[in-house]
Every structure is written in C-alpha cells, then in structure tokens.
Design a protein around this motif. Structure first.
Motif: not given
Length: 416
Positions: A78-84, A69-74
């Motif tokens: 962020d969508l990839v991380a949400l799917a994970r 995950m990355v701290r800043n908006p991306s």
C-alpha cells in the motif's frame, strides 16, 4: 511539491482523474468516461492493470494509467502504491480527482490531499463495514473516515447510504452529497427494452433453461454472496411452498467464493431453481422473469433494480441501505424488512399471486427508471457537479480545505 494549479477558466480544458482499485470496477462507470470526454474533459483513468482498463486506451480524449493495488490491507504494498499515486498526480496536475472503491479511494484521496489537488471527490458506492464486526469493522471505518476527510466532497449514490455514512461517523452531513435521486451510473434503458426480443426468442430461452410454463418466475441477478441475502430467500421460499404459492427461481450470476448452503445447498435446489452461472450480458434473462427479488443486507444503490425496471418488471427488495431507495413501495415493487424471511415471503406472495399487480408495477417501474435513472440524466448531473467544483474552486478555499485534513474529529468548514 505543493499543488498550485489555478482555477480553470471557461473554455479551457478541464482535467479529471478517475480511479478504482481493480479494472473490473470500470463496469460501474460504463460509458461515463467517454461522455466526459465529449463534454470537453481531459479524462485520465487509473486502476490496477487489466483488460477493463486496457479497453479505454484507444479512446480519444481518455488516457489510462496502470497502477497496481491490492484489495486487502498490505502495509508495504500500500505504501508503494501510495507513492505511485503521488507521482502520477504530480505529473498529471488534475483539476479534479474522483476516486472510489475502498483501496483506490483511500490511496487516491490521501495522494490528492498531499498534493493539494483543488477538487477531490470520494465516490461512496457502499459501505462494506455495515456487515463487518469487531476489528474488521474498526479498520474499515477508519479507512472510510480517512478517505472522506482527505476529500472535499463525498459523493454518495443514495440518500440512505448518505444517512448511514453520517450515522457511522464516516463524514459530516455537510460534506456528503447525493445527486438527483442517486445511482452511480444510471442504466442503459434501450439495452434492457423488451422490444428488442421476439416472443419466439424468449420462449426458446425459457425452454433451454428448463423453466416451467405457467409458473411465475422469481429472478435473482448478481453475485451469490452472503450479503445478498440468498439464505433469507431460501427460507422465504420454504414458507411460500408450505402455503402452496407456485413459483420457481432463476439465479443469474456467479459466486464470489466456494458454493455454500446459502446459495447452492440442497434446500435451494429442492425448490425448483435454475442457475445460469455468470453471464456477460444478462439483459435477455430479465424478460423471462415475472419479478426480481433482491433480498440484500446492504447496497450502495443496486443497479440490478434499475435494470429490472428498464425491462418492465417490478422488484421485491428489503429495507437495507441503498435497496430501500431503489423501489417505490407499492408502486414500482414491494419492500420487506431486511433479514426477515417471513416478511419477504409475504411480499413475494402478494406479487406472485396477482398478475395484474405485477403488470401495473412493471409499467410504473419502467416509467420511474426512465424519468430519473437513464444514463444521460445521471451522467449530466455528475458532469455538472464536477464542473461546478472547478468553477467554484480558488486558492483561498484550497488552503482552508487542506488545513482541515486531520485524522482527528472532522469539523465543519466555511464555504462547504
């Protein structure tokens, strides 16, 4: 796939997912995952990859999951991380998801709501938006609101943080909980005990640091960032010097970014200041301080004040969110108006010029921390909170909660 796990009956294993954005944030939970495991929980820890996560991989009863995950908006990342997150929670099927720090809190809460995990907790350890402005403020508040709305409970680490979250419309009062007197993880009182150190050891440290004998030491422990209020402390120290109040400053900690006038400028250097830089174990440094000063603009609940109290020294802090909960004004330390150098200098002068008062407040601070903030106390309250959620959850309750997960105005829910 819809989450359909039923209520965990007494005696059955309870499964919890605890998530933070970066592995270093697990220091905020030091010892707690192991405590949960000893209490019979099947513990799963989630963060971006790193040594702070890896160190749990060999602990019995704890499973680690690396999820970048990355701290800043991306948006894309962020969508990839949400799917994970969704895939991970679907596989684990937890009874409780407890997530904190902004990005993990947002993504983990949304994923938990999408799968209807029956008990979802957003750990509110602070509000970055308090010192943000403009678009940044709006973005941060929206993210906090989504994370809170996707959760059944928001667990705030202090009473004033709860009040601020309500004031800023992050979540309704009915959803935000504070356990005991606050704090996210308490303090290891034995680790900060003065009895651990011989007088000769402390004298050697003072000599090595270059502290002046007989001159009261103001201590600052933490990140040297703007929000910690070091520029205000600089101005307060100028006022102290103008009034002839003898003191020196010991700064224990590193800087978030490049050195600035607020933290390492000539003004501060000219006022008898000693810097240690980042130190992995700050415990002994408290023992060469006479008073801790935390001139912060915002906190969740400052662990450093608990560490000072466990060390037997008082604290001068501010009326900022979180900080105001950490000191009993006039008993365990003193509180000054936030962002006021004049008020801070007056409070520091009061305690610097009265050794008897410092000793009395130091003893009271230790008793206060020992009575309310030992890790065993905070851990037990938090574990009981999670356990009660599991025992009280039901499919009917879950349907009501998830039906209320909207991006529009929050509404009170029956049974909450």
């Amino acid at each position: 796939m819809v989450y359909t796990k039923q209520v965990v009956m007494a005696g059955e294993s309870r499964r919890i997912v605890i998530g933070v954005t970066v592995d270093q944030s697990f220091r905020l939970l030091e010892g707690f995952p192991q405590f949960l495991s000893r209490e019979g929980w099947d513990v799963h820890l989630v963060s971006s990859p790193g040594a702070g996560l890896e160190k749990f991989s060999h602990e019995s009863g704890i499973t680690t999951h690396s999820l970048p995950m990355v701290r800043n908006p991306s948006p894309l990342r962020d969508l990839v991380a949400l799917a994970r997150w969704v895939r991970l929670l679907r596989r684990i099927e937890p009874d409780v998801v407890s997530v904190g720090t902004p990005k993990a809190g947002l993504l983990g809460s949304i994923a938990g709501a999408a799968l209807r995990v029956p008990n979802r907790v957003y750990m509110l350890r602070g509000l970055r938006l308090e010192t943000a402005t403009g678009v940044g403020f709006a973005v941060l508040r929206f993210a906090e609101q989504v994370a809170a709305r996707a959760s059944h409970r928001v667990l705030a680490v202090s009473t004033s943080l709860r009040a601020k979250a309500i004031e800023l419309n992050v979540a309704p009062a009915s959803k935000i909980v504070v356990l005991g007197r606050g704090s996210s993880n308490g303090v290891d009182i034995a680790a900060f005990s003065r009895a651990r150190y011989a007088l000769s050891e402390l004298q050697e440290l003072s000599l090595r640091l270059g502290l002046k004998p007989g001159v009261p030491v103001i201590g600052f422990v933490g990140r040297m960032s703007v929000d910690k209020g070091l520029q205000v402390l600089t101005e307060a120290r100028k006022l102290l010097s103008q009034r002839g109040t003898a003191h020196q400053l010991l700064v224990v900690g590193g800087s978030d970014t490049q050195p600035s006038v607020a933290t390492k400028g000539e003004d501060l250097r000219s006022l008898s200041t000693v810097y240690t830089g980042h130190v992995p174990d700050p415990e002994i440094y408290f023992q060469v301080m006479d008073v801790l000063c935390l001139p912060t603009f915002r906190e969740g609940f400052p662990n450093v004040v608990l560490e000072a109290g466990a060390s037997g020294i008082p604290t001068v802090t501010t009326t900022a969110t979180g900080a105001i909960d950490s000191v009993v004004d006039g008993r365990t330390g003193l509180i000054a108006r936030v962002k006021s150098a004049a008020a801070l200098s007056e409070r520091l002068e009061e305690i610097l010029t009265n050794a008897e008062q410092r000793e009395r407040m130091g003893r009271a601070a230790f008793e206060f921390v020992n009575d309310h903030y030992s890790r065993e106390i905070v851990w037990s309250l938090t574990e009981q909170f999670y356990a009660s959620m599991v025992l009280n959850s039901s499919p009917a309750r879950e349907t009501r909660n998830d039906a209320a997960f909207r991006l529009g105005p929050d509404r009170p829910r029956s049974g909450e």
